[in-house]
Design a protein around this motif. Structure first.
Motif, PDB file in Angstrom:
ATOM      1  N   LYS A 180       0.832  -1.206   0.000  1.00 48.84           N
ATOM      2  CA  LYS A 180       0.000   0.000   0.000  1.00 48.84           C
ATOM      3  C   LYS A 180       0.869   1.259   0.000  1.00 48.84           C
ATOM      4  CE  LYS A 180      -3.748   2.340   2.317  1.00 48.84           C
ATOM      5  NZ  LYS A 180      -4.527   2.650   1.141  1.00 48.84           N
ATOM      6  N   LEU A 181       1.936   1.224   0.794  1.00 44.68           N
ATOM      7  CA  LEU A 181       2.774   2.418   0.908  1.00 44.68           C
ATOM      8  C   LEU A 181       3.916   2.415  -0.109  1.00 44.68           C
ATOM      9  CD1 LEU A 181       3.017   2.686   4.799  1.00 44.68           C
ATOM     10  CD2 LEU A 181       1.424   3.819   3.254  1.00 44.68           C
ATOM     11  N   ASN A 182       3.963   1.306  -0.884  1.00 44.71           N
ATOM     12  CA  ASN A 182       5.017   1.209  -1.877  1.00 44.71           C
ATOM     13  C   ASN A 182       6.420   1.324  -1.255  1.00 44.71           C
ATOM     14  OD1 ASN A 182       5.714   0.715  -4.422  1.00 44.71           O
ATOM     15  ND2 ASN A 182       5.084   2.698  -5.275  1.00 44.71           N
ATOM     16  N   LYS A 183       6.579   0.672  -0.115  1.00 45.79           N
ATOM     17  CA  LYS A 183       7.861   0.701   0.603  1.00 45.79           C
ATOM     18  C   LYS A 183       8.279  -0.734   0.854  1.00 45.79           C
ATOM     19  CE  LYS A 183       7.694   4.569   3.879  1.00 45.79           C
ATOM     20  NZ  LYS A 183       7.555   4.850   5.324  1.00 45.79           N
ATOM     21  N   SER A 184       9.568  -1.010   0.811  1.00 48.06           N
ATOM     22  CA  SER A 184       9.973  -2.366   1.155  1.00 48.06           C
ATOM     23  C   SER A 184       9.772  -2.569   2.661  1.00 48.06           C
ATOM     24  CB  SER A 184      11.431  -2.603   0.764  1.00 48.06           C
ATOM     25  OG  SER A 184      12.247  -1.787   1.548  1.00 48.06           O
ATOM     26  N   ILE A 185       9.694  -3.830   3.076  1.00 44.31           N
ATOM     27  CA  ILE A 185       9.350  -4.133   4.470  1.00 44.31           C
ATOM     28  C   ILE A 185      10.293  -3.448   5.456  1.00 44.31           C
ATOM     29  CG2 ILE A 185       9.277  -6.016   6.173  1.00 44.31           C
ATOM     30  CD1 ILE A 185       8.140  -7.792   4.004  1.00 44.31           C
ATOM     31  N   LEU A 186      11.591  -3.484   5.140  1.00 50.75           N
ATOM     32  CA  LEU A 186      12.563  -2.953   6.103  1.00 50.75           C
ATOM     33  C   LEU A 186      12.479  -1.433   6.253  1.00 50.75           C
ATOM     34  CD1 LEU A 186      15.604  -5.286   5.308  1.00 50.75           C
ATOM     35  CD2 LEU A 186      14.083  -5.369   7.285  1.00 50.75           C
ATOM     36  N   LYS A 187      11.700  -0.794   5.390  1.00 45.18           N
ATOM     37  CA  LYS A 187      11.579   0.669   5.502  1.00 45.18           C
ATOM     38  C   LYS A 187      10.316   1.110   6.240  1.00 45.18           C
ATOM     39  CE  LYS A 187      14.207   2.012   1.418  1.00 45.18           C
ATOM     40  NZ  LYS A 187      14.044   2.264  -0.010  1.00 45.18           N
ATOM     41  N   LEU A 188       9.478   0.158   6.649  1.00 47.98           N
ATOM     42  CA  LEU A 188       8.235   0.540   7.333  1.00 47.98           C
ATOM     43  C   LEU A 188       8.552   1.099   8.727  1.00 47.98           C
ATOM     44  CD1 LEU A 188       6.017  -2.534   6.361  1.00 47.98           C
ATOM     45  CD2 LEU A 188       5.896  -0.214   5.402  1.00 47.98           C
ATOM     46  N   THR A 189       7.831   2.126   9.121  1.00 53.88           N
ATOM     47  CA  THR A 189       8.111   2.788  10.408  1.00 53.88           C
ATOM     48  C   THR A 189       6.966   2.577  11.400  1.00 53.88           C
ATOM     49  OG1 THR A 189       6.984   4.805   9.754  1.00 53.88           O
ATOM     50  CG2 THR A 189       9.332   4.645   9.189  1.00 53.88           C
ATOM     51  N   ASP A 190       7.251   2.928  12.668  1.00 55.38           N
ATOM     52  CA  ASP A 190       6.198   2.862  13.694  1.00 55.38           C
ATOM     53  C   ASP A 190       4.970   3.637  13.229  1.00 55.38           C
ATOM     54  OD1 ASP A 190       8.007   1.515  15.196  1.00 55.38           O
ATOM     55  OD2 ASP A 190       8.207   3.024  16.784  1.00 55.38           O
ATOM     56  N   LYS A 191       5.224   4.804  12.682  1.00 56.70           N
ATOM     57  CA  LYS A 191       4.121   5.672  12.257  1.00 56.70           C
ATOM     58  C   LYS A 191       3.268   4.976  11.180  1.00 56.70           C
ATOM     59  CE  LYS A 191       3.469  10.330  10.618  1.00 56.70           C
ATOM     60  NZ  LYS A 191       4.122  11.514  10.088  1.00 56.70           N
ATOM     61  N   ASP A 192       3.948   4.309  10.239  1.00 54.23           N
ATOM     62  CA  ASP A 192       3.201   3.601   9.184  1.00 54.23           C
ATOM     63  C   ASP A 192       2.224   2.603   9.809  1.00 54.23           C
ATOM     64  OD1 ASP A 192       4.595   4.901   7.191  1.00 54.23           O
ATOM     65  OD2 ASP A 192       6.147   3.342   7.053  1.00 54.23           O
ATOM     66  N   TYR A 193       2.693   1.852  10.794  1.00 48.63           N
ATOM     67  CA  TYR A 193       1.826   0.851  11.439  1.00 48.63           C
ATOM     68  C   TYR A 193       0.674   1.538  12.172  1.00 48.63           C
ATOM     69  CZ  TYR A 193       5.085  -2.914  10.341  1.00 48.63           C
ATOM     70  OH  TYR A 193       5.855  -3.829   9.673  1.00 48.63           O
ATOM     71  N   ASN A 194       1.002   2.582  12.915  1.00 50.11           N
ATOM     72  CA  ASN A 194      -0.029   3.265  13.701  1.00 50.11           C
ATOM     73  C   ASN A 194      -1.103   3.903  12.826  1.00 50.11           C
ATOM     74  OD1 ASN A 194       0.628   2.717  16.307  1.00 50.11           O
ATOM     75  ND2 ASN A 194       2.090   4.405  16.488  1.00 50.11           N
ATOM     76  N   TYR A 195      -0.699   4.415  11.686  1.00 52.63           N
ATOM     77  CA  TYR A 195      -1.663   5.104  10.809  1.00 52.63           C
ATOM     78  C   TYR A 195      -2.526   4.130  10.011  1.00 52.63           C
ATOM     79  CZ  TYR A 195      -0.553  10.012  11.382  1.00 52.63           C
ATOM     80  OH  TYR A 195      -0.435  11.280  11.887  1.00 52.63           O
ATOM     81  N   HIS A 196      -2.243   2.845  10.085  1.00 54.97           N
ATOM     82  CA  HIS A 196      -2.996   1.898   9.259  1.00 54.97           C
ATOM     83  C   HIS A 196      -3.607   0.776  10.077  1.00 54.97           C
ATOM     84  CE1 HIS A 196      -0.632   4.061   6.262  1.00 54.97           C
ATOM     85  NE2 HIS A 196      -1.687   3.847   5.476  1.00 54.97           N
ATOM     86  N   GLY A 197      -4.099   1.121  11.237  1.00 53.88           N
ATOM     87  CA  GLY A 197      -4.900   0.183  12.030  1.00 53.88           C
ATOM     88  C   GLY A 197      -4.099  -0.911  12.706  1.00 53.88           C
ATOM     89  N   MET A 198      -2.762  -0.749  12.775  1.00 52.36           N
ATOM     90  CA  MET A 198      -1.964  -1.842  13.335  1.00 52.36           C
ATOM     91  C   MET A 198      -1.245  -1.439  14.612  1.00 52.36           C
ATOM     92  SD  MET A 198      -0.316  -3.413   9.951  1.00 52.36           S
ATOM     93  CE  MET A 198      -1.117  -3.001   8.446  1.00 52.36           C
ATOM     94  N   SER A 199      -1.824  -0.478  15.330  1.00 54.78           N
ATOM     95  CA  SER A 199      -1.131  -0.028  16.540  1.00 54.78           C
ATOM     96  C   SER A 199      -1.025  -1.163  17.558  1.00 54.78           C
ATOM     97  CB  SER A 199      -1.837   1.179  17.138  1.00 54.78           C
ATOM     98  OG  SER A 199      -3.201   0.894  17.262  1.00 54.78           O
ATOM     99  N   SER A 200      -2.063  -2.010  17.624  1.00 53.85           N
ATOM    100  CA  SER A 200      -2.011  -3.095  18.618  1.00 53.85           C
ATOM    101  C   SER A 200      -0.921  -4.104  18.256  1.00 53.85           C
ATOM    102  CB  SER A 200      -3.365  -3.795  18.729  1.00 53.85           C
ATOM    103  OG  SER A 200      -3.708  -4.400  17.509  1.00 53.85           O
TER     104      SER A 200
END
Ligand code: F6R
Length: 636
Positions: free
Chosen positions: A296-316
Motif C-alpha cells: 500500500k505504501l510502496n515501501k519495502s518491508i525494512l523501511k516501514l516505520t512505527d508511524k506507518d503501522y499506527n496510521y494503518h490500524g496496526m497499533s495493537s
C-alpha cells in the motif's frame, strides 16, 4: 431491519461500517446451501400449514445446484411436498428450445422439478421459444402472472461477475420489469464453458427486472468462490449504481447474501480486518498485514516505520511486537526463508530455515496434474529443477482432458492416420463420426478416445523434454471426468482408489498438486478433493509420515504472497525452457475451448504470473529474480 436468520449463528456474521447488505459467511458452499434449503423448506411448510401457496423465484447456474439437491433430498427423505409451490424462474436464454440441454428449462427439470411433486402447471420459466414479435407481450404477462400468484414470497439469486442478478446486466434500471436484454460480454465468457465456446452462447435473454426481483418479500443471494469476491465487495460495500445492478439490493429490507470463504475474500473485514476492528494477531494475519502495508505504501518491508503501522490500524500489533524495527526484520526473514532454488531440499545444507528437508537427498516425487498440461503451466520451472537435482519425479495426469480438444484438431490427426492406415482403419470411423456430429451432440467413444490420445502424446513429448522417462508418466483417467460433457460425475470411490493406488505404489516424499479453486469448470477442485480423500485414507501408513504435500495454483490465480511457503526462483533460461514445455501441448494453443475470461494463451499467463510474483517479492525488499513459482504446504 434484518430478518433473524437461524443460520446467522451457524455462519459468521459481523456487521461493519463498510457493509450495507446483511451477509453470512460459511466455511464452504455445501453447508451454506443446506442452510438455505432449510429456510426454503421451512417457508414451504409454514405456507402449507396455512393452506397457502408458496411462491418461489428461482435461479439457475452453478450457485444453487446444491440447494436444489438438498430440497430433493428433503422431498425424498423428509416428506417435503411441493404441491403448494408455484415457481417463477428468473431468466432464460433467447432464442432457446426447452429440449436444449443448455436451456434453463432443462436445467430446472434436471436439478429440481423432475424429482419433486410440484404440479407442472405451477412451473413458470421465461420462454425462449416465443416468436420475436411476441416477446414484449410475453414479458408483460409474466409480470402479471407473478402478481396474480400473490407476488414472490422468496427469491433465490446468484450473481454474475458483471454484478448482474437475473440477467439484469450493467445499465439496468432500478424499476425495470421482465424484458429481453443483450448479455454482457463477460457474462457470455462465463457461459462459454457450458456452451463449448463463446461463439455458441446466445446474445440475448429474457429476464425478470430489478423491479420484479425487488418486490420479493425475502431475497437470498448465493455466491461461491474467489471469482465472485470482487463483485461482492463492490455490491456489499460500494455505492448504489447501475454499473453493478446487484447494488440495488442495498435498498431491500429483507435480503441476505450467503457466501463461502472465497467469495468473502475482498470484504474489508476479511481482507484487511485491522482497518475494521481489534485483531488477534496470529502469525498468518501479521504476515498478511505487513505485506499489505508494504504494498500500500510502496515501501519495502525494512523501511516501514512505527508511524506507518499506527496510521494503518496496526497499533495493537506494534504494541505486541515492541517496535517496527524488530517486526520488519522478523517478517523480512520469514519471507526470505520461503525462497529456495532447491525445491526437493538442499543436500548436506542446514535446513532449519529452508522450506524443504535435506533428507533423503534423493526424493521420490509425484506431481499431480488435473489436466494434461497443468504440470508444466503451473510448475514447469520447479519440475525442471527437481529433475535436474536428481529426484525421481513422476507425473500423474488425473484426467484425460479429452473434452478440451476441438473437433478440428481431432480431424487433423484422424486424417493423418487415415492417410497412413487406409480406409479400413478406425480413422475412417472417426472422420465419419465427426462429420455427422451436430451442435451439442456428444462425441462418440472412438472420437473421445482419439482426443484423449492427442493429449497423452502431447504430455509425453513435454515430459521427455523436461527429462523424465516415459515409465514415470502416469495417466489416471479418473472416471468422474469421463462423461463426454462439461458436466462431470460426482467423485466416487473408484476415483479415490486410483489416487490411493498410485500414491501407495510410489510412496512419495513429496506430492505436488493443484490447489487452484478458480478453474472455470471446476475439475481442479474435484481433483484436489480426490487427493484429500486419498490422503485421509492413507495417512496411517508409515510411508506417509515422510510425505509432504505442496500445492501450486493453476493457470488462473496465484497464491497471495503472505500465503507462500516455498518460492522457487527461475532464471531467464528456465523461463524459456518452461515456455517450450508448454508449447508441446499444441491442442491447447491458439484459442483453446476453455479459455476462461483471459484471452492470453496459457504460456503467456504463466510467464506473466511468474514475473509478477518475482516483482512482488522484489518490491517487498527481496532480491530481484526473473520469475518465481509459488507453493503452499498442505498439512494432512
Ligand atoms: C441464473 C441467473 C444468473 C446467475 C449468475 C451466476 O438464473 O439469473 O444471474 O445466477 O450468472 O451464475 P453462477 O451461479 O453460474 O455463477
Amino acid at each position: 431491519m434484518y430478518k433473524k436468520l437461524e443460520y446467522k449463528e451457524a455462519g459468521k456474521f459481523e456487521e461493519t461500517r463498510f457493509e450495507k447488505i446483511h451477509n453470512v459467511v460459511f466455511d464452504n458452499s455445501n453447508i451454506a446451501s443446506i442452510a438455505v434449503a432449510q429456510e426454503i423448506a421451512d417457508l414451504i411448510r409454514t405456507k402449507q400449514a396455512e393452506y397457502k401457496k408458496c411462491v418461489l423465484g428461482l435461479a439457475t447456474g452453478s450457485s444453487p445446484i446444491k440447494v436444489y439437491e438438498e430440497l430433493v433430498r428433503m422431498h425424498q427423505e423428509e416428506e417435503l411436498s411441493f404441491k403448494n409451490v408455484v415457481t417463477f424462474n428468473l431468466d432464460e436464454y433467447y432464442p432457446m428450445t426447452k429440449e436444449n440441454t443448455q436451456s434453463y428449462w432443462y436445467f430446472m427439470h434436471e436439478h429440481l422439478f423432475n424429482h419433486v411433486d410440484i404440479l407442472p402447471e405451477n412451473i413458470n420459466v421465461p420462454s425462449g421459444e416465443v416468436k420475436a414479435d411476441e416477446v414484449h407481450q410475453f414479458c408483460i404477462d409474466y409480470e402479471l402472472k407473478i402478481k396474480e400468484a400473490g407476488g414472490l414470497d422468496f427469491q433465490l439469486l446468484g450473481i454474475g461477475r458483471t454484478g448482474h442478478i437475473g440477467f439484469n446486466e450493467p445499465g439496468s434500471h432500478y424499476n425495470s420489469g421482465t424484458r429481453n436484454i443483450t448479455l454482457d460480454h463477460i457474462t457470455r465468457i462465463d457461459a462459454a464453458t457450458a456452451f463449448l465456446g463463446i461463439e455458441h452462447v446466445p446474445r440475448v435473454a429474457i429476464t425478470m427486472g430489478i423491479g420484479t426481483i425487488r418486490k420479493a418479500k425475502r431475497i437470498v443471494l448465493l455466491a461461491w468462490g474467489v471469482n465472485k469476491a470482487e463483485v461482492l465487495q463492490e455490491t456489499i460495500e460500494g455505492e448504489i449504481t447501475a454499473d453493478v445492478p446487484a447494488t440495488y439490493l442495498q435498498r431491500h429490507e429483507n435480503v441476505t447474501f450467503v457466501l463461502d470463504e472465497g467469495a468473502s475474500n475482498d470484504l474489508t473485514r476479511v481482507k484487511t480486518p485491522w482497518l475494521v476492528k481489534n485483531c488477534i494477531w496470529t502469525d498468518d494475519l501479521m504476515a498478511k498485514a505487513v505485506v499489505w502495508l508494504s504494498s500500500k505504501l510502496n515501501k519495502s518491508i525494512l523501511k516501514l516505520t512505527d508511524k506507518d503501522y499506527n496510521y494503518h490500524g496496526m497499533s495493537s500489533l506494534l504494541v505486541e511486537q515492541g517496535s517496527a524495527y524488530q517486526m520488519n526484520i522478523n517478517m523480512f526473514n520469514k519471507l526470505q526463508h520461503t525462497i529456495t532454488g532447491w525445491p526437493g531440499g538442499k543436500p548436506n545444507a542446514d535446513d532449519t530455515n529452508r522450506p524443504e528437508r535435506n533428507t533423503p537427498a534423493k526424493k521420490r516425487v509425484i506431481i499431480f496434474s488435473p489436466h494434461p498440461d497443468d504440470d508444466v503451466i503451473s510448475m514447469g520451472g520447479t519440475f525442471d529443477r527437481l529433475v535436474e537435482q536428481g529426484h525421481e519425479v513422476h507425473v500423474a495426469y488425473q484426467t484425460s482432458g479429452n473434452i478440451a480438444v476441438s473437433d478440428e484438431e481431432a480431424l487433423k490427426f484422424a486424417e493423418v492416420s487415415l492417410a497412413l492406415n487406409g480406409e479400413e482403419s478406425s480413422a475412417a470411423q472417426i472422420i465419419k463420426d465427426l462429420g455427422a456430429k451436430k451442435e451439442y451432440d456428444l462425441d462418440s467413444s472412438t472420437v473421445r478416445n482419439l482426443k484423449g490420445l492427442i493429449r497423452r502424446k502431447e504430455s509425453v513429448a513435454a515430459t521427455r523434454y523436461v527429462g523424465i522417462p516415459d515409465e514415470q508418466v502416469h495417466f489416471l483417467d479418473l472416471p468422474f471426468y469421463e462423461t463426454g460433457r462439461v458436466k462431470k460425475d460426482k467423485l466416487s470411490d473408484k476415483d479415490v482408489k486410483i489416487m490411493c493406488d498410485i500414491i501407495g505404489e510410489i510412496k512419495p516424499h513429496q506430492i505436488y498438486a493443484a490447489g487452484d479453486l478458480a478453474d472455470p469448470h471446476g475439475t481442479h477442485k474435484v481433483c484436489l478433493d480426490s487427493l484429500f480423500l486419498a490422503l485421509e485414507k492413507l495417512k496411517s501408513k508409515s510411508y506417509m509420515d515422510d510425505c509432504w504435500v505442496w500445492l501450486y495454483r493453476g493457470a488462473w490465480h496465484e497464491w497471495d504472497i503472505h500465503d507462500v511457503e516455498m518460492a522457487v526462483p527461475m532464471s531467464p533460461d528456465q523461463v524459456l525452457k518452461k515456455k517450450q514445455a508448454i508449447f508441446y501441448h499444441q491442442s491447447q494453443k491458439d484459442g483453446v475451448m476453455f479459455q476462461g475470461d483471459d484471452s492470453r494463451e496459457f504460456w503467456m499467463r504463466a510467464e506473466d504470473r511468474n514475473k509478477e510474483t518475482a516483482k512482488k517479492y522484489n518490491s517487498l525488499g527481496m532480491a530481484d529474480y526473473a520469475a518465481f513459482e509459488a507453493f503452499k504446504r498442505y498439512h494432512f
